[in-house]
Write an enzyme that holds these catalytic residues in place. Sequence first.
Site, PDB file in Angstrom:
ATOM      1  N   LEU A   7      26.130  27.040  25.788  1.00 46.82           N
ATOM      2  CA  LEU A   7      25.257  25.879  25.648  1.00 46.82           C
ATOM      3  C   LEU A   7      25.646  24.823  26.668  1.00 46.82           C
ATOM      4  O   LEU A   7      26.840  24.594  26.913  1.00 46.82           O
ATOM      5  CB  LEU A   7      25.365  25.270  24.248  1.00 46.82           C
ATOM      6  N   CYS A   8      24.646  24.211  27.256  1.00 42.08           N
ATOM      7  CA  CYS A   8      24.905  23.121  28.188  1.00 42.08           C
ATOM      8  C   CYS A   8      23.785  22.099  28.063  1.00 42.08           C
ATOM      9  O   CYS A   8      22.938  22.203  27.180  1.00 42.08           O
ATOM     10  CB  CYS A   8      25.042  23.642  29.611  1.00 42.08           C
ATOM     11  N   ALA A   9      23.761  21.142  28.970  1.00 41.26           N
ATOM     12  CA  ALA A   9      22.774  20.073  28.885  1.00 41.26           C
ATOM     13  C   ALA A   9      21.358  20.606  29.066  1.00 41.26           C
ATOM     14  O   ALA A   9      20.470  20.300  28.288  1.00 41.26           O
ATOM     15  CB  ALA A   9      23.080  18.990  29.911  1.00 41.26           C
ATOM     16  N   GLY A  11      20.830  24.132  30.554  1.00 42.36           N
ATOM     17  CA  GLY A  11      20.794  25.579  30.698  1.00 42.36           C
ATOM     18  C   GLY A  11      20.670  26.044  32.138  1.00 42.36           C
ATOM     19  O   GLY A  11      20.418  27.206  32.389  1.00 42.36           O
TER      20      GLY A  11
END
Length: 104
Positions: A7-9, A11
């Site tokens: 998961l990131c800000a 993707g």
Amino acid sequence: MLKIVLLCAAGMSTSMLVKKMQEAAKAKGLEAEIAAYPESQLAKVGPTADVILLGPQIRFALKKITAEAEKFNVPVDVIPPADYGMMNGVKVLALAEKIAAAKK
């Protein structure tokens, strides 16, 4: 099969790391499904994951995401910034495997 969710800000940058991790998994003969998503997709992708790893840019959300993931019994950790920055798929894959093994 090991299902790893990153998961990131948004993707975006994390998708490069996914490719490196997939290469590392293939090289060691590990059957793994690895994908990156924006943090907003947690409720959708979290329940089927074995491990959730957070990009360093959203490590501030670790507590919140961990609480949500506990509902699915999925462990969460943050990718070390150095490994993320170097796109070290081997090390990040090893981290995911270690976390998954500890869960069992």
